[in-house]
Design a protein around this motif. Structure first.
Motif, PDB file in Angstrom:
ATOM      1  N   LYS A  33      37.527  39.372  42.175  1.00  0.00           N
ATOM      2  CA  LYS A  33      38.154  40.618  41.739  1.00  0.00           C
ATOM      3  C   LYS A  33      38.397  41.586  42.897  1.00  0.00           C
ATOM      4  O   LYS A  33      38.921  42.673  42.707  1.00  0.00           O
ATOM      5  CB  LYS A  33      37.283  41.319  40.685  1.00  0.00           C
ATOM      6  N   GLY A  34      37.990  41.210  44.111  1.00  0.00           N
ATOM      7  CA  GLY A  34      38.188  42.074  45.273  1.00  0.00           C
ATOM      8  C   GLY A  34      37.212  43.236  45.331  1.00  0.00           C
ATOM      9  O   GLY A  34      37.511  44.276  45.908  1.00  0.00           O
ATOM     10  N   LYS A  35      36.057  43.074  44.734  1.00  0.00           N
ATOM     11  CA  LYS A  35      35.072  44.154  44.701  1.00  0.00           C
ATOM     12  C   LYS A  35      33.806  43.766  45.457  1.00  0.00           C
ATOM     13  O   LYS A  35      32.687  43.911  44.965  1.00  0.00           O
ATOM     14  CB  LYS A  35      34.745  44.529  43.263  1.00  0.00           C
ATOM     15  N   ALA A  36      33.994  43.278  46.665  1.00  0.00           N
ATOM     16  CA  ALA A  36      32.850  42.953  47.509  1.00  0.00           C
ATOM     17  C   ALA A  36      32.091  44.238  47.807  1.00  0.00           C
ATOM     18  O   ALA A  36      32.693  45.303  47.965  1.00  0.00           O
ATOM     19  CB  ALA A  36      33.323  42.303  48.803  1.00  0.00           C
ATOM     20  N   PRO A  37      30.772  44.183  47.878  1.00  0.00           N
ATOM     21  CA  PRO A  37      30.009  45.405  48.140  1.00  0.00           C
ATOM     22  C   PRO A  37      30.286  45.956  49.532  1.00  0.00           C
ATOM     23  O   PRO A  37      30.497  45.208  50.483  1.00  0.00           O
ATOM     24  CB  PRO A  37      28.556  44.953  48.009  1.00  0.00           C
TER      25      PRO A  37
END
Length: 133
Positions: A33-37
């Protein structure tokens, strides 16, 4: 539960000391989802500045294997100065990681989710291009 968590937030901030163990906890859904921390240093004195900087940044974890790459550089809420600064920073980082830099980049476009891609740079077959007056 992880999917609900991922879909309910835009950015995930993680202390840099625990960042190496986060991928196995988050799972692949966050990364797809492209939500790497985004890492933050919670030991810094100016924690507010650290958090604001982290929420305005993005991480590109993998350049991928294809010949096209999409790098998020900002949000609609960003002013022009911040957006151009982020774009310049992203292009500098891209050129540092793609050999031989600008010679291997054919085009750069700016796009929102619902707009057409607007070209801001196009290579002309590695020929020198000079604008005459």
């Amino acid at each position: 539960a992880k999917r609900i968590l991922c879909d309910s937030h835009d950015v995930f901030l993680v202390d840099d000391r625990v960042l190496p163990i986060i991928p196995r906890w988050f799972g692949s859904y966050f990364y797809r989802k492209g939500k790497a921390p985004v890492k933050v240093n919670l030991k810094k004195k100016d924690l507010r500045h650290e958090m604001e900087g982290a929420t305005r940044s993005y991480m590109v974890a993998n350049l991928g294997k294809g010949n096209n790459l999409s790098i998020p550089c900002g949000r609609v809420s960003f002013d022009n100065e911040l957006l151009s600064e982020n774009l310049k920073s992203a292009l500098d980082e891209l050129c540092a990681n793609v050999r031989p830099g600008w010679k291997n980049i054919k085009a750069v476009y700016v796009k929102t989710e619902s707009s057409v891609a607007l070209p801001i740079y196009t290579a002309l077959d590695n020929k020198a291009f000079k604008i005459s007056q």
